[in-house]
Design a protein around this motif. Structure first.
Motif, PDB file in Angstrom:
ATOM      1  N   VAL A 119     -96.227   9.044 -96.837  1.00  0.00           N
ATOM      2  CA  VAL A 119     -96.648   9.843 -95.933  1.00  0.00           C
ATOM      3  C   VAL A 119     -97.788  10.385 -95.881  1.00  0.00           C
ATOM      4  O   VAL A 119     -98.308  10.883 -96.820  1.00  0.00           O
ATOM      5  CB  VAL A 119     -95.588  10.970 -95.503  1.00  0.00           C
ATOM      6  N   SER A 120     -98.683  10.144 -95.101  1.00  0.00           N
ATOM      7  CA  SER A 120    -100.121  10.309 -95.083  1.00  0.00           C
ATOM      8  C   SER A 120    -100.454  11.923 -94.541  1.00  0.00           C
ATOM      9  O   SER A 120    -100.050  12.207 -93.810  1.00  0.00           O
ATOM     10  CB  SER A 120    -101.111   9.299 -93.892  1.00  0.00           C
ATOM     11  N   LEU A 121    -101.382  12.145 -95.527  1.00  0.00           N
ATOM     12  CA  LEU A 121    -101.684  13.904 -95.269  1.00  0.00           C
ATOM     13  C   LEU A 121    -103.060  13.672 -94.620  1.00  0.00           C
ATOM     14  O   LEU A 121    -103.542  14.850 -94.135  1.00  0.00           O
ATOM     15  CB  LEU A 121    -102.069  14.445 -96.449  1.00  0.00           C
ATOM     16  N   ALA A 122    -103.299  12.460 -94.040  1.00  0.00           N
ATOM     17  CA  ALA A 122    -104.536  12.470 -93.090  1.00  0.00           C
ATOM     18  C   ALA A 122    -104.400  12.668 -91.731  1.00  0.00           C
ATOM     19  O   ALA A 122    -105.363  13.036 -91.030  1.00  0.00           O
ATOM     20  CB  ALA A 122    -105.262  11.083 -93.284  1.00  0.00           C
ATOM     21  N   VAL A 123    -103.167  12.951 -91.467  1.00  0.00           N
ATOM     22  CA  VAL A 123    -102.760  13.021 -90.081  1.00  0.00           C
ATOM     23  C   VAL A 123    -101.549  14.155 -90.024  1.00  0.00           C
ATOM     24  O   VAL A 123    -100.943  14.562 -90.987  1.00  0.00           O
ATOM     25  CB  VAL A 123    -102.055  12.073 -89.243  1.00  0.00           C
ATOM     26  N   ALA A 151    -103.701  12.763-100.640  1.00  0.00           N
ATOM     27  CA  ALA A 151    -103.871  14.060-101.034  1.00  0.00           C
ATOM     28  C   ALA A 151    -105.414  14.449-101.461  1.00  0.00           C
ATOM     29  O   ALA A 151    -105.584  15.857-101.148  1.00  0.00           O
ATOM     30  CB  ALA A 151    -103.035  14.376-102.492  1.00  0.00           C
ATOM     31  N   ASP A 152    -106.286  13.887-101.551  1.00  0.00           N
ATOM     32  CA  ASP A 152    -107.593  14.169-101.638  1.00  0.00           C
ATOM     33  C   ASP A 152    -108.182  14.575-100.407  1.00  0.00           C
ATOM     34  O   ASP A 152    -109.748  15.175-100.202  1.00  0.00           O
ATOM     35  CB  ASP A 152    -108.394  12.848-102.357  1.00  0.00           C
ATOM     36  N   THR A 178     -97.247  14.445-104.560  1.00  0.00           N
ATOM     37  CA  THR A 178     -98.656  14.380-103.667  1.00  0.00           C
ATOM     38  C   THR A 178     -99.400  13.342-104.503  1.00  0.00           C
ATOM     39  O   THR A 178     -99.534  13.396-105.955  1.00  0.00           O
ATOM     40  CB  THR A 178     -99.104  15.713-103.653  1.00  0.00           C
ATOM     41  N   VAL A 179    -100.053  12.336-103.934  1.00  0.00           N
ATOM     42  CA  VAL A 179    -100.674  11.207-104.826  1.00  0.00           C
ATOM     43  C   VAL A 179    -102.096  10.995-104.082  1.00  0.00           C
ATOM     44  O   VAL A 179    -102.118  10.970-102.552  1.00  0.00           O
ATOM     45  CB  VAL A 179     -99.966   9.878-104.783  1.00  0.00           C
ATOM     46  N   SER A 180    -103.067  10.725-104.489  1.00  0.00           N
ATOM     47  CA  SER A 180    -104.318  10.173-104.165  1.00  0.00           C
ATOM     48  C   SER A 180    -104.629   8.956-104.676  1.00  0.00           C
ATOM     49  O   SER A 180    -105.128   8.849-105.973  1.00  0.00           O
ATOM     50  CB  SER A 180    -105.476  11.162-104.370  1.00  0.00           C
ATOM     51  N   ALA A 181    -104.459   7.756-104.206  1.00  0.00           N
ATOM     52  CA  ALA A 181    -104.869   6.552-104.676  1.00  0.00           C
ATOM     53  C   ALA A 181    -106.253   6.394-105.073  1.00  0.00           C
ATOM     54  O   ALA A 181    -106.530   5.412-106.049  1.00  0.00           O
ATOM     55  CB  ALA A 181    -104.462   5.311-103.629  1.00  0.00           C
ATOM     56  N   ALA A 182    -107.215   6.903-104.097  1.00  0.00           N
ATOM     57  CA  ALA A 182    -108.668   6.885-104.261  1.00  0.00           C
ATOM     58  C   ALA A 182    -109.109   7.430-105.841  1.00  0.00           C
ATOM     59  O   ALA A 182    -109.924   6.855-106.315  1.00  0.00           O
ATOM     60  CB  ALA A 182    -109.188   7.570-103.196  1.00  0.00           C
ATOM     61  N   LEU A 183    -108.372   8.502-106.031  1.00  0.00           N
ATOM     62  CA  LEU A 183    -108.748   9.496-107.046  1.00  0.00           C
ATOM     63  C   LEU A 183    -107.820   9.149-108.310  1.00  0.00           C
ATOM     64  O   LEU A 183    -108.190   9.646-109.454  1.00  0.00           O
ATOM     65  CB  LEU A 183    -108.964  10.689-106.738  1.00  0.00           C
ATOM     66  N   GLY A 184    -106.727   8.294-108.139  1.00  0.00           N
ATOM     67  CA  GLY A 184    -105.722   8.241-109.192  1.00  0.00           C
ATOM     68  C   GLY A 184    -105.155   9.291-109.482  1.00  0.00           C
ATOM     69  O   GLY A 184    -104.405   9.415-110.671  1.00  0.00           O
TER      70      GLY A 184
END
Length: 361
Positions: A119-123, A151-152, A178-184
């Motif tokens: 589930v994206s936290l961008a929206v 999550a970032d 909660t996960v941020s693939a961009a920041l690991g």
């Protein structure tokens, strides 16, 4: 079973070995389906990945077609083409209703231990959609996990905590990560979950599934495209369901983004998602209480006191109605019960109107 069996990284265990034993006696080879495409599939076998034809396993029942995650028996080396001869009985299956008007289910993944809902936290959070995914996940026999991606993009920890709490309220008994693939960030916890058995990655286009898959795989295996800022959606970067062995252990099935997620005979799953409503319902005065206007309804009383959010009850009702319609398409008894219930409610409505007219007259 040998501890060095070549299929062990793909989930092979003593149970599958026992299931396969009769086919081993016939000289067939075990394998797991890693991809299906137009009547053929890629199957990982002890000798490597092979292309196999599915001509002999094309049933009329769409619920029994070959699917990513299936364990199968295939021809030994030497034949061209090689054929899938049979499917081993599935332990679990993630099923949704087809988008067509026909009464059919579609299997998205087989033999899954964990259903990871991205589930994206961008929206803005769509909690009703999360509940819908979870109902299907519980029904499949797998353990659901909700992963809040990107999550970032929510740097304020207080806001992030509120979002997590909202999802946890809609997902009783389900881990929410909660996960941020961009920041690991948060990947270590998710890796610990998916490192045990087979996990299927589910969610809408733009939910960050492909980026998440790449982060878990430690390589850019899946294509990643930017989502639209306006609604967080993107084009399908994954167009087929692919099974991939993770470097730290476990197996991941990545799926295309799902625009429509229709229920398919998911009554048990709906009950799991709304466990608190089911528990409250046990205290209703009538055992067949519909939680709408009946006297002595414990569910409505909980809504009145604020213990149960109105949104949860409305979502529960909606999914129950949808599931009943799906079941009724293939079950004559359920159709008859629904007709009886509709007549009962219609009679109650007419009686209420007549009583109202009498008071006003």
């Amino acid at each position: 079973m040998s501890s060095s069996h070549p299929l062990q990284p793909y989930g092979w265990d003593a149970g599958w070995e026992d299931e396969f034993a009769p086919y081993a006696d016939q000289g067939l080879v075990p394998g797991r389906v890693v991809r299906v495409d137009r009547g053929q599939c890629d199957v990982v076998t002890p000798g490597g990945t092979v292309r196999a034809d599915t001509e002999f396993v094309v049933p009329r029942d769409p619920m029994k077609v070959v699917c990513t995650g299936d364990w199968v028996a295939v021809d030994p080396e030497g034949g061209d083409p090689r054929y899938v001869r049979t499917l081993l009985p599935r332990r679990t299956a993630f099923v949704r209703s087809t988008s067509s008007k026909r009464s059919e289910g579609q299997i998205l993944a087989a033999n899954v231990d964990h259903a990871v809902v991205a589930v994206s936290l961008a929206v803005e959070l769509d909690l009703a959609r999360v509940e819908r995914f979870l109902a299907l996940a519980w029904e499949s026999g797998a353990q659901p996990v909700v992963v809040l991606t990107k999550a970032d993009l929510v740097p304020d920890p207080v806001t992030l905590a509120h979002l997590v709490r909202d999802v946890e309220t809609s997902a009783p008994g389900v881990p929410v990560l909660t996960v941020s693939a961009a920041l690991g960030e948060g990947l270590d916890v998710l890796e610990a979950v998916v490192g045990r058995g087979t996990a299927v990655l589910l969610g809408q286009s733009g939910a960050g599934k492909s980026a998440l898959a790449n982060a878990l795989l430690g390589a850019d295996v899946m294509d990643v495209r930017a989502a639209r800022d306006v609604d967080g959606k993107g084009r399908h970067t994954t167009t087929t369901r692919n099974l991939l062995a993770l470097p730290g252990g476990g197996v991941l099935i990545d799926t295309p983004g799902l625009r429509g997620v229709g229920l398919w005979d998911a009554g048990h799953g709906v009950g799991q998602v709304f466990a608190e409503i089911e528990e409250l319902g046990a205290d209703c005065r009538f055992h067949d209480c519909a939680h709408e206007s009946e006297p002595g309804c414990a569910v409505l009383a909980a809504v009145d006191t604020g213990e149960l959010p109105v949104r949860r009850l409305e979502s529960y009702r909606k999914l129950l109605r949808e599931n009943q319609r799906i079941v009724a398409k293939t079950d004559a008894r359920v159709r008859a019960e629904l007709r009886k219930e509709y007549k009962r409610r219609g009679a109650l409505g007419r009686a209420a109107m007549e009583a109202k007219r009498g008071r006003l007259g």
